[in-house]
Design an enzyme around this catalytic site. Structure first.
Site, PDB file in Angstrom:
ATOM      1  N   LYS A 182       0.837  -1.207   0.000  1.00 32.14           N
ATOM      2  CA  LYS A 182       0.000   0.000   0.000  1.00 32.14           C
ATOM      3  C   LYS A 182       0.871   1.256   0.000  1.00 32.14           C
ATOM      4  O   LYS A 182       0.640   2.194  -0.741  1.00 32.14           O
ATOM      5  CB  LYS A 182      -0.847   0.038   1.279  1.00 32.14           C
ATOM      6  N   GLU A 222     -14.820   9.949  12.889  1.00 34.71           N
ATOM      7  CA  GLU A 222     -14.966  10.431  11.510  1.00 34.71           C
ATOM      8  C   GLU A 222     -16.352  10.045  10.999  1.00 34.71           C
ATOM      9  O   GLU A 222     -16.820   8.957  11.250  1.00 34.71           O
ATOM     10  CB  GLU A 222     -13.863   9.793  10.656  1.00 34.71           C
ATOM     11  N   GLY A 260     -34.070   0.020  -0.226  1.00 33.75           N
ATOM     12  CA  GLY A 260     -33.079  -0.780  -0.931  1.00 33.75           C
ATOM     13  C   GLY A 260     -33.055  -2.200  -0.406  1.00 33.75           C
ATOM     14  O   GLY A 260     -33.960  -2.627   0.322  1.00 33.75           O
ATOM     15  N   CYS A 295     -19.379  -0.444   7.830  1.00 30.32           N
ATOM     16  CA  CYS A 295     -19.649   0.296   9.067  1.00 30.32           C
ATOM     17  C   CYS A 295     -20.982  -0.063   9.733  1.00 30.32           C
ATOM     18  O   CYS A 295     -20.990  -0.577  10.851  1.00 30.32           O
ATOM     19  CB  CYS A 295     -19.596   1.789   8.783  1.00 30.32           C
ATOM     20  N   LYS A 304     -21.524  -3.636  11.190  1.00 31.99           N
ATOM     21  CA  LYS A 304     -20.560  -3.916  12.262  1.00 31.99           C
ATOM     22  C   LYS A 304     -20.830  -3.020  13.485  1.00 31.99           C
ATOM     23  O   LYS A 304     -20.857  -3.489  14.620  1.00 31.99           O
ATOM     24  CB  LYS A 304     -19.153  -3.665  11.705  1.00 31.99           C
TER      25      LYS A 304
HETATM   26  C1  UGA Z   1     -21.467   5.281   6.977  1.00 32.28           C
HETATM   27  C2  UGA Z   1     -21.945   6.636   7.540  1.00 32.28           C
HETATM   28  O1  UGA Z   1     -22.925   7.204   6.673  1.00 32.28           O
HETATM   29  C3  UGA Z   1     -20.778   7.604   7.705  1.00 32.28           C
HETATM   30  O2  UGA Z   1     -21.239   8.809   8.322  1.00 32.28           O
HETATM   31  C4  UGA Z   1     -19.712   6.945   8.592  1.00 32.28           C
HETATM   32  O3  UGA Z   1     -18.569   7.789   8.706  1.00 32.28           O
HETATM   33  C5  UGA Z   1     -19.285   5.623   7.959  1.00 32.28           C
HETATM   34  O4  UGA Z   1     -20.441   4.769   7.817  1.00 32.28           O
HETATM   35  C6  UGA Z   1     -18.286   4.996   8.895  1.00 32.28           C
HETATM   36  O5  UGA Z   1     -18.677   4.647  10.012  1.00 32.28           O
HETATM   37  O6  UGA Z   1     -17.087   4.968   8.571  1.00 32.28           O
HETATM   38  P1  UGA Z   1     -20.791   4.363   4.543  1.00 32.28           P
HETATM   39  O7  UGA Z   1     -20.760   3.019   5.191  1.00 32.28           O
HETATM   40  O8  UGA Z   1     -19.653   4.785   3.687  1.00 32.28           O
HETATM   41  O9  UGA Z   1     -20.959   5.522   5.662  1.00 32.28           O
HETATM   42  O10 UGA Z   1     -22.087   4.406   3.620  1.00 32.28           O
HETATM   43  P2  UGA Z   1     -23.560   5.022   3.702  1.00 32.28           P
HETATM   44  O11 UGA Z   1     -23.717   5.973   2.601  1.00 32.28           O
HETATM   45  O12 UGA Z   1     -23.901   5.473   5.054  1.00 32.28           O
HETATM   46  O13 UGA Z   1     -24.433   3.715   3.336  1.00 32.28           O
HETATM   47  C7  UGA Z   1     -24.461   2.585   4.208  1.00 32.28           C
HETATM   48  C8  UGA Z   1     -25.477   1.570   3.696  1.00 32.28           C
HETATM   49  O14 UGA Z   1     -26.800   2.069   3.810  1.00 32.28           O
HETATM   50  C9  UGA Z   1     -25.307   1.220   2.212  1.00 32.28           C
HETATM   51  O15 UGA Z   1     -25.516  -0.160   2.033  1.00 32.28           O
HETATM   52  C10 UGA Z   1     -26.381   2.023   1.512  1.00 32.28           C
HETATM   53  O16 UGA Z   1     -26.817   1.483   0.283  1.00 32.28           O
HETATM   54  C11 UGA Z   1     -27.486   1.980   2.559  1.00 32.28           C
HETATM   55  N1  UGA Z   1     -28.429   3.113   2.443  1.00 32.28           N
HETATM   56  C12 UGA Z   1     -28.018   4.378   2.690  1.00 32.28           C
HETATM   57  C13 UGA Z   1     -29.754   2.854   2.125  1.00 32.28           C
HETATM   58  O17 UGA Z   1     -30.167   1.690   1.910  1.00 32.28           O
HETATM   59  N2  UGA Z   1     -30.634   3.904   2.060  1.00 32.28           N
HETATM   60  C14 UGA Z   1     -30.252   5.192   2.287  1.00 32.28           C
HETATM   61  O18 UGA Z   1     -31.124   6.085   2.213  1.00 32.28           O
HETATM   62  C15 UGA Z   1     -28.910   5.432   2.610  1.00 32.28           C
END
Ligand code: UGA
Length: 439
Positions: A35, A150, A253, A260, A263
């Protein structure tokens, strides 16, 4: 200020690059030599929009460098951010071994006191554990400890870092608070939220779990809409217009995935269990999201007259959401595994996650991967939209009709308007709208 970031995964790398972008002198540290050597050549080991461009910019300004040598890397820095993984342990708790190992190494190799900040998602009271460990290893030094969770999302991580809703700074002493306030003085003071360490640690879990709850809730409302003949798109839009509820994270969805939410929500249940407390809402959300997978597979089966054996399925989307190559806890991958176990034949496509998926699904024979959606669709009996890549909205249905007899779409992300698809002569099954499987 000179700062180090340990861990160059999604959170660590984006944070390191953004700290450099806002004017700090940053060193990124990781044990994985491959990396680091990529990063030293301006190559990004993950897919994240705009990250490469900003990395090149801060490298040209000589504001960032990378090393595997922790002792050398932390030598002259004032603050060290820990952004290593906290994977799920067997009992659902967060495994802190990488965090504690990093702290132990910092303690061993430091010649003076420094501020150690956890950016990784860590359970409440980790700050206390770190303070004790540092004192045990180096009673001669007075390390400072803080928490700065974060909140960036994969796929829009740079924008989230540079335009945060809030920055949480958790400190138990004034000196740490002053150093962290200086590090973040690029951002308006109104964005900064000061708490103690334990509250900052918990804010992260509570935020992720609340967002996951919002998603699970709207997904369950979609189930009800399907039964009653109501429309989830109108329902969630109208609910979201209420500013007390808010429009975000009300997209239906196949269930939430990623590294995240699944877990962290389990880890929060575990934290509460340790404190002899039952978080019944959060526990139910875990269950609800698990059931979602069964419901999605059932929906797909119904579209194929309840028989998957030998059926050719074009699976469009493998990443856990659009704009990432990450497949950790991806609903698309979990669904693919289930369909393959039931003898379906899958032709899969994704814009960024094919390599990761090939590796994850290597034990399954009946899946092939294609670089173009149209090639995956060729000869299929059914098209599934599993990840909401925007490009899928522009599929050429006239072309699809010429190359295949397939006239069925199961859209697990509601990216299409039913009337648009139906006018092309396809039967369209989506989420949260009444479905007629006889078409
Ligand atoms: C999530 C949080 O949104 C971040 O704020 C946080 O920093 C991050 O985890 C972390 O703990 O590091 P992330 O996992 O990158 O971010 O993705 P999200 O956009 O939150 O989506 C998570 C899941 O929820 C995905 O499977 C997405 O498809 C789903 N989702 C999200 C839905 O089914 N509907 C929605 O309206 C939004």
């Amino acid at each position: 200020m000179k700062i180090a970031v340990i861990g160059t995964g999604y959170v660590g790398l984006v944070s390191a690059v953004c700290f450099a972008k806002i004017g700090h002198q940053v060193i990124g540290i990781d044990k994985i030599a491959e990396k680091i050597s990529k990063l030293q050549n301006n190559e990004i080991p993950i897919f994240e929009p705009n990250l490469k461009e900003v990395l090149e910019e801060v490298v040209a300004q000589k504001r960032i460098s990378f090393t595997t040598d922790l002792a050398q890397g932390i030598k002259d820095v004032k603050a060290i951010f820990i952004a290593v993984g906290t994977p799920q342990d067997e009992d659902g708790s967060a495994d802190l071994s990488y965090v504690l190992q990093a702290c132990e190494e910092i303690a061993k190799f430091s010649s003076q006191s420094k501020l150690i900040v956890t950016k990784s998602t860590v359970p409440a009271k980790t700050g206390e554990k770190i303070k004790k460990l540092l004192k045990d290893v180096r009673p001669d030094l007075n390390f400072l400890v803080a928490s700065n969770p974060e909140f960036l999302r994969e796929g829009c991580a740079l924008d989230d870092f540079m335009n945060p809703d809030r920055i949480v700074i958790g400190c138990d002493d004034e000196e740490s608070k002053k150093i962290l306030s200086d590090i973040y003085d690029f951002f308006p003071a109104s964005k900064i939220y000061h708490t103690d360490i334990i509250t900052a640690e918990l804010i992260k879990y509570a935020s992720n779990s609340f967002l996951a709850t919002k998603i699970a809730f709207i997904n369950e409302m979609a189930n009800l809409c399907e039964k009653l003949g109501a429309n989830i798109t109108d329902l969630s839009k109208a609910m979201g217009k209420d500013t007390r509820i808010g429009e975000k994270f009300l997209n239906v969805g196949p269930g939430f995935g990623g590294s995240c939410f699944p877990k962290d929500i389990l880890a929060l249940v575990n934290i509460a269990n340790q404190a002899n407390l039952k978080l019944s809402i959060v526990e139910t959300v875990v269950e609800s999201n698990k059931n979602r997978l069964i419901l999605m597979v059932d929906k797909i089966k119904k579209a194929l007259a309840n028989n998957l054996s030998g059926k050719k399925i074009a699976l469009l989307g493998l990443a856990f959401k659009a704009n990432t190559d990450d497949i950790r806890y991806s609903p698309a991958i979990l669904i693919a595994k289930e369909l393959l176990k039931q003898n379906a034949i899958i032709s899969a496509h994704d814009y960024q996650a094919i390599n990761n998926s090939q590796n994850e699904l290597k034990d399954f024979k009946n899946i092939k991967f294609y670089q173009e959606p149209i090639d995956a669709i060729k000869d299929s009996d059914l098209i599934i939209i599993a990840t909401e890549w925007q490009e899928y909205c522009y599929l050429d249905f006239d072309k699809i009709k010429k190359i295949t007899n397939c006239r069925k779409i199961v859209d697990l992300r509601n990216i299409f308007k039913p009337s648009d698809i139906e006018k092309h002569g396809f039967s369209y099954h989506c989420i949260g709208k009444q479905i007629n499987f006889d078409q």
